[in-house]
Design an enzyme around this catalytic site. Structure first.
Site, PDB file in Angstrom:
ATOM      1  CG  HIS A 299      10.438   2.307  -9.968  1.00 13.90           C
ATOM      2  ND1 HIS A 299       9.393   2.583  -9.136  1.00 13.90           N
ATOM      3  CD2 HIS A 299      11.438   3.110  -9.575  1.00 13.90           C
ATOM      4  CE1 HIS A 299       9.754   3.494  -8.254  1.00 13.90           C
ATOM      5  NE2 HIS A 299      10.995   3.839  -8.488  1.00 13.90           N
TER       6      HIS A 299
ATOM      7  CE1 TYR B  10      13.947   8.044  -9.449  1.00 13.36           C
ATOM      8  CE2 TYR B  10      13.078   5.904 -10.068  1.00 13.36           C
ATOM      9  CZ  TYR B  10      13.496   6.789  -9.098  1.00 13.36           C
ATOM     10  OH  TYR B  10      13.438   6.439  -7.784  1.00 13.36           O
TER      11      TYR B  10
ATOM     12  CG  HIS C 298       4.810   6.345  -2.763  1.00 12.04           C
ATOM     13  ND1 HIS C 298       5.840   7.027  -2.178  1.00 12.04           N
ATOM     14  CD2 HIS C 298       5.317   5.795  -3.881  1.00 12.04           C
ATOM     15  CE1 HIS C 298       6.926   6.893  -2.906  1.00 12.04           C
ATOM     16  NE2 HIS C 298       6.645   6.153  -3.962  1.00 12.04           N
ATOM     17  CG  PHE C 299       1.331   6.337  -7.542  1.00  4.80           C
ATOM     18  CD1 PHE C 299       0.414   7.090  -8.244  1.00  4.80           C
ATOM     19  CD2 PHE C 299       1.001   5.032  -7.208  1.00  4.80           C
ATOM     20  CE1 PHE C 299      -0.820   6.556  -8.593  1.00  4.80           C
ATOM     21  CE2 PHE C 299      -0.237   4.494  -7.550  1.00  4.80           C
ATOM     22  CZ  PHE C 299      -1.147   5.263  -8.243  1.00  4.80           C
ATOM     23  CG  HIS C 300      -2.111  10.350  -6.587  1.00  7.35           C
ATOM     24  ND1 HIS C 300      -2.375   9.010  -6.645  1.00  7.35           N
ATOM     25  CD2 HIS C 300      -2.873  10.910  -7.569  1.00  7.35           C
ATOM     26  CE1 HIS C 300      -3.252   8.777  -7.610  1.00  7.35           C
ATOM     27  NE2 HIS C 300      -3.575   9.913  -8.192  1.00  7.35           N
TER      28      HIS C 300
ATOM     29  NE  ARG D 291      -2.849   0.561  -6.069  1.00  7.16           N
ATOM     30  CZ  ARG D 291      -1.784   0.517  -6.878  1.00  7.16           C
ATOM     31  NH1 ARG D 291      -0.745  -0.226  -6.570  1.00  7.16           N
ATOM     32  NH2 ARG D 291      -1.756   1.200  -7.991  1.00  7.16           N
ATOM     33  NE  ARG D 292      -4.317  -1.904  -9.003  1.00  6.89           N
ATOM     34  CZ  ARG D 292      -3.484  -2.651  -8.304  1.00  6.89           C
ATOM     35  NH1 ARG D 292      -3.949  -3.571  -7.492  1.00  6.89           N
ATOM     36  NH2 ARG D 292      -2.198  -2.494  -8.424  1.00  6.89           N
TER      37      ARG D 292
END
Lengths: 271, 540
Positions: free
Chosen positions: B215, B219, B366-368, B429-430
Site C-alpha cells: 500500500h 504513496y 480503482h488502482f488504474h 480479476r486476473r
C-alpha cells in the site's frame, strides 16, 4: 532548536504528534481487540484475554471444537527444475528392466491394450509423482498400490525416466480425431473451470500434469468421476477435484472423448 | 540550477520508454480478453504480458520518475550541485541491468507470477534478482537525497528547507522503509526457493510481507504528483501556495500513516487476526486526511491565481483560470480522477464493503484510476514543465500537449468506469478469458468493450506523449531560465524543527509498523506447519 530538543515532551510538536498517534492506536486497538469481538453474538469467549487472542489471530483450540483427524494421506511430492534432470543411459536401462513388470497392463512398449494409461513418452514428472503417491498411499488402486509399495526412490526415478524416454506412439485403437470442445479450449470461467488444455496440453502444459492425447477414454472418464466423487485425492490443492465436481457429465464425456481421439505426436515437446 | 541534465533526462527517457512498452501490453490485454478480441487460446501468454505490464508500471516506471524528479528538485530547490553524481549513475545502471534481468525470464514465460509475486508460485531466480537490483538502485537515490539535504543544512543552519525538497526527501524515506517488506519476502522466502535451497514456502507470511510494501508504494508513486500540486502548479498558473505549513503537514502525515495500513489488502486472508485488520482499516481511513488537506490547499492556491487574474464572485473566479495552460488542465483532470478514485478507495478500506468487491475487476479499475489516472497525468505535467529546462529547447506543441492530456483523461474514464461497474456485477480479476457467450455474463460484454476502447485511447495518448517529448529534443534552442518552484503566500522565514526535519515522523512510521505488523509477522513466522509446496513456473 536542535534535533535533540525534538524528542522531548517539552516540544509541542513531539507531544502532540506522539500523543495523537498513540491515542488513535489505543482506541482502535480497544475497538478491534475487545469491543468488536464481543459484538459478535455468534461467538462466545471465555474471557477478555480469549477475545484478544482470537482477534490477534492466535490459532485457537477450543474444547467445543474437535479437529477432525486427517483420514487420508495427501500428496507430498515436490518437483523442482532439478528433480529429474538429465537421466543417464544406465538409469534408463535400469528403468527398462524394472518396467518388465508393468508391461502386463501398460503394454510392452508403453502402449496399453487394457484401458490403462499409455506411458510411452509421458512426462517423467508425471510418472514420478503418481508412483510416489501410490507408494505413500495418497493415491490408491487395488492393482497399482502393491506394485508401487516396494519401489525405492531411485527405482521410481529410473522408471519415470525410462517411460519418458520412449517414443510417443499412436493409441492401440486410434479413432478419428474430434474437434476441440469448449471445455478443453475455454473451460467454464463462471464455474471456476480453467480450460483442460491450459495444463494438459493442446494449449499449454503445467508441471505434474500429464499429456492426455490418445489415452483411454474409459480411463479418463473414470478418473474425472473419481475426482468428482472425492475417491481420488492426490491432486495438490484440490485443483482437479474442484474442476471435476463442477463439470457436467456431458463435459466429462466430451473432454475424455476429445483427448482419446488425438494422436500423441501433437504433444508439445518440453525438453 | 540544473547541472546534471543528462542524468535527469536519462531517468525520464528510460522511464517513459518502458512506460510506452508496458502501455502497449496493457492495451493488448484489454483487447484480448474483451469480446472484440479473438481468444488467444493460451492463457500463459496473457499472464506473461500481465507480469511484464505490472513489473514495469509498478516498480520501474514510477521509481525512475521519482528519482529523476528528485535529482531535479535537489539541484534546483537547494540551488547546489548534486553530490554523488557517480553514485547516481550507478543507481541508474543498476535499474537498467535489473530491468533487463527481470524482463528476459518474463519474456521466456519463466516468471509469469504477476508483479505481486503470488507465492507459492515461483518463477525464475533472475526475475527476482532483477527486481532486487531495481530496488537497490533506488535506495542509492534515497541515500543521495538524504546526503544532499544534510549538506545543504550544514551550509544553511536553521534555514527552512525548501518545500519541494522537504517533500522529496519525505517520499524517499517512505520508499526506503516500505520497500523493506517486499525485500524481506524476496530475500528470506522467495529467493531461497527459486534458487532451489528450499522447496516449501509460507505463502500467508509472504502475503503479509508484501502488504507492507503494497500500500505505501502507492504513496511513493503519489509523492511526485503531490509535489507537483504544491510546488509547480501554483507557479505555472500564476498563483501562490496558500499555506506552506499545511503542505508540510500533509507530507508528514503521508510519512506516518501511509505505512501501517497495508493489511486492508488481506481482508479476505484467514491467516491475519480480525483485530489487526480493524486497526489497519482505521488507519487507512486516516490516510484520506492528507489528501483532503491537499485538495483544500490547492483549491485555495488556484483561487488565488484566479483572483489575481481578475476573477470575481463565489464561483465566478473559476472562469478566470488559465484553462489553456496544460498545467491547469492536468491539475483539474488529476483532481477529478483523484476524487472518484479516492471515493472508491474508501469503499475498499471498509471491511464490510470490501467483501462485495474484493478480487473483482473493481479493484483493477480503482488502482488504474488512481495511479494511471490521477498520478500519471501529473507525471506528464512534470515532464512537460521540466523538459525545456533539461533540453534547453522550447516545447512548442501546446495544442498537442492539451490534446494529449484530454485524451489521457477521457481514455482513463472510459477505461475505468466500466471496469468498476463490471466489478460490482461480480466479474473476477486476473482472468485471461471470459466466455461472453454465456448468458450469465453476456450483459457485461458491452461494458468490457467500452473499457477496451478506453485502453486504445490511452495508448494513443501515450504515443502522443512520447512524440511530443521526442520533438522537444529537436525544437529550436531557447533559454528557459532557472527552474523555480511556487512561492507561498507567506514564505516561511522560520519553521519549527519538527516541520523542518523528518526524524520524528520517520520514528513514528517505524513505531507504527512495529505495532501494526510486528505481532502478525512474528505469529506467522513462529507457527509451524504453515508452509506449502512451491509451484515452479515452467518446471517440467
Amino acid at each position: 532548536m536542535s534535533t535533540r530538543d525534538l524528542f522531548t515532551f517539552h516540544n509541542r510538536h513531539f507531544s502532540i504528534g506522539v500523543g495523537i498517534t498513540a491515542a488513535i492506536l489505543i482506541v482502535t486497538a480497544i475497538a478491534g481487540f475487545v469491543v468488536l469481538p464481543f459484538a459478535q453474538p455468534w461467538v462466545r469467549f471465555s474471557s477478555i484475554w480469549d477475545a484478544i487472542c482470537s482477534a490477534a489471530g492466535v490459532a485457537q483450540r477450543t474444547a467445543s471444537v474437535t479437529v477432525p483427524e486427517q483420514a487420508n494421506r495427501l500428496s507430498e511430492v515436490v518437483l523442482t527444475s532439478h528433480t529429474l534432470s538429465r537421466p543417464s543411459q544406465e538409469a534408463i536401462g535400469r528403468g527398462a528392466t524394472l518396467a518388465q513388470r508393468c508391461a502386463i497392463c501398460h503394454g510392452p512398449i508403453g502402449i496399453s491394450r487394457a484401458d490403462s494409461p499409455n506411458l510411452a513418452g509421458q512426462y517423467a514428472a508425471v510418472i514420478y509423482k503418481e508412483l510416489h503417491d501410490f507408494r505413500s498411499g495418497a493415491r490408491t488402486n487395488a492393482v497399482m498400490s502393491p506394485f508401487a509399495v516396494n519401489l525405492t526412490d531411485d527405482e521410481i526415478a529410473d522408471l519415470s525416466n525410462y517411460y519418458a524416454y520412449l517414443p510417443r506412439l499412436p493409441a492401440y485403437h486410434p479413432t478419428p480425431q474430434l474437434p476441440k470442445p469448449n471445455i478443453v479450449i475455454y473451460g467454464a470461467p463462471l464455474r471456476g473451470i480453467a480450460p483442460c488444455g491450459a495444463c494438459h496440453g493442446s494449449l499449454d502444459n503445467k508441471t505434474g500434469s500429464p499429456w492426455l492425447e490418445g489415452q483411454s477414454d474409459a480411463y479418463m472418464k473414470a478418473q474425472l468421476q473419481a475426482f468428482a466423487a472425492g475417491e481420488r485425492r492426490n491432486d495438490i490443492s484440490q485443483q482437479m477435484r474442484n474442476i471435476a465436481r463442477a463439470m457436467t457429465p456431458q463435459e466429462i464425456e466430451a473432454a475424455a472423448a476429445y483427448y482419446a481421439s488425438q494422436p500423441p505426436d501433437v504433444v508439445k515437446a518440453v525438453d | 540550477m540544473l547541472v546534471n541534465r543528462k542524468l535527469i533526462l536519462a531517468h525520464f527517457w528510460l522511464a517513459f520508454a518502458l512506460f510506452g512498452v508496458a502501455l502497449t501490453l496493457g492495451a493488448w490485454q484489454m483487447f484480448i480478453r474483451s469480446p472484440i478480441g479473438t481468444w488467444l487460446s493460451n492463457p500463459e501468454l496473457y499472464y506473461r504480458s500481465l507480469t511484464a505490464h505490472g513489473t514495469v508500471m509498478g516498480y520501474v516506471f514510477p521509481t525512475l520518475v521519482a528519482m529523476g524528479f528528485g535529482y531535479a528538485i535537489s539541484e534546483s530547490a537547494l540551488e547546489q550541485r548534486l553530490v554523488g553524481v557517480r553514485w547516481a549513475w550507478s543507481g541508474f545502471w543498476l535499474i537498467v541491468i535489473g530491468s533487463v534481468m527481470a524482463v528476459i525470464p518474463i519474456a521466456l514465460g519463466r516468471a509469469s507470477v504477476l508483479y505481486t509475486f503470488y507465492p507459492p508460485l515461483i518463477g525464475n531466480l533472475f526475475y527476482y534478482l532483477g527486481v532486487v537490483l531495481v530496488v537497490v538502485g533506488s535506495w542509492i537515490w534515497v541515500a543521495l537525497m538524504s546526503i544532499n539535504l544534510r549538506l545543504w543544512r550544514k551550509a544553511h543552519p536553521g534555514a527552512p528547507v525548501p518545500l519541494a525538497m522537504f517533500a522529496n526527501v519525505a517520499g524517499s524515506y517512505l520508499w526506503a522503509w516500505t520497500a523493506v517488506g517486499a525485500a524481506l519476502e524476496l530475500l528470506l522466502q522467495i529467493i531461497p526457493v527459486a534458487a532451489g535451497l528450499k522447496n516449501t514456502i509460507d505463502a500467508g507470511l509472504g502475503r503479509i510481507f508484501f502488504s507492507w510494501t503494497l500500500h505505501a508504494i502507492v504513496y511513493f508513486w503519489l509523492m511526485p504528483t503531490y509535489i507537483a500540486y504544491y510546488t509547480i502548479v501554483p507557479r505555472a498558473i500564476g498563483g501562490r501556495v496558500y499555506s506552506d505549513t499545511m503542505a508540510r503537514i500533509s507530507f508528514i502525515l503521508f510519512l506516518v500513516v501511509a505505512m501501517p495500513i497495508g493489511m486492508h489488502h488481506t481482508f479476505a486472508d484467514p491467516q491475519v487476526g480480525a483485530g489487526f485488520k480493524f486497526i489497519h482499516s482505521a488507519f487507512t481511513a486516516l490516510v484520506a486526511l492528507p489528501t483532503l488537506l491537499t485538495v483544500f490547499t490547492i483549491c485555495a492556491s488556484v483561487e488565488i491565481a484566479a483572483r489575481l487574474r481578475g476573477g470575481r464572485g463565489l464561483f465566478g473566479w473559476i472562469r478566470a483560470l488559465p484553462w489553456d495552460n496544460p498545467m491547469m488542465l492536468a491539475l483539474a483532470f488529476s483532481f477529478v480522477m483523484l476524487g472518484f478514485g479516492g471515493a472508491g478507495g474508501l469503499i475498499n478500506m471498509s471491511y464490510q464493503l470490501d467483501a462485495s468487491i474484493h478480487n473483482t475487476q473493481w479493484i483493477t479499475g480503482h488502482f488504474h484510476l488512481i495511479f494511471g489516472g490521477a498520478i500519471v497525468i501529473m507525471y506528464f505535467a512534470i515532464a512537460y514543465d521540466l523538459w525545456p529546462h533539461l533540453t534547453g529547447r522550447e516545447l512548442i506543441d501546446v495544442r498537442l500537449i492539451r490534446s494529449q492530456l484530454w485524451l489521457w483523461f477521457i481514455g482513463m474514464i472510459v477505461t475505468t468506469f466500466p471496469w468498476h461497474w463490471v466489478g460490482i456485477l461480480g466479474m473476477p480479476r486476473r482472468m485471461a478469458y471470459f466466455d461472453f457467450g454465456d448468458p450469465a455474463i453476456a450483459p457485461q460484454a458491452l461494458s468490457v468493450i467500452f473499457s477496451a476502447i478506453g485502453g486504445f485511447i490511452l495508448l494513443t495518448s501515450g504515443i502522443l506523449f512520447l512524440v511530443i517529448l521526442a520533438r522537444g529534443m529537436r525544437a529550436p534552442q531557447a533559454d528557459a531560465g532557472a527552474y523555480r518552484f511556487a512561492l507561498a503566500v507567506h514564505q516561511p522565514t522560520t519553521v519549527p524543527v519538527a516541520l523542518n526535519t523528518h526524524a520524528l515522523w520517520v520514528a513514528l512510521m517505524i513505531a507504527l509498523t512495529i505495532t501494526n505488523y510486528g505481532y502478525p509477522i512474528l505469529n506467522l513466522a513462529t507457527s509451524g506447519g504453515t508452509s506449502v509446496p512451491a509451484v515452479y513456473v515452467g518446471a517440467q
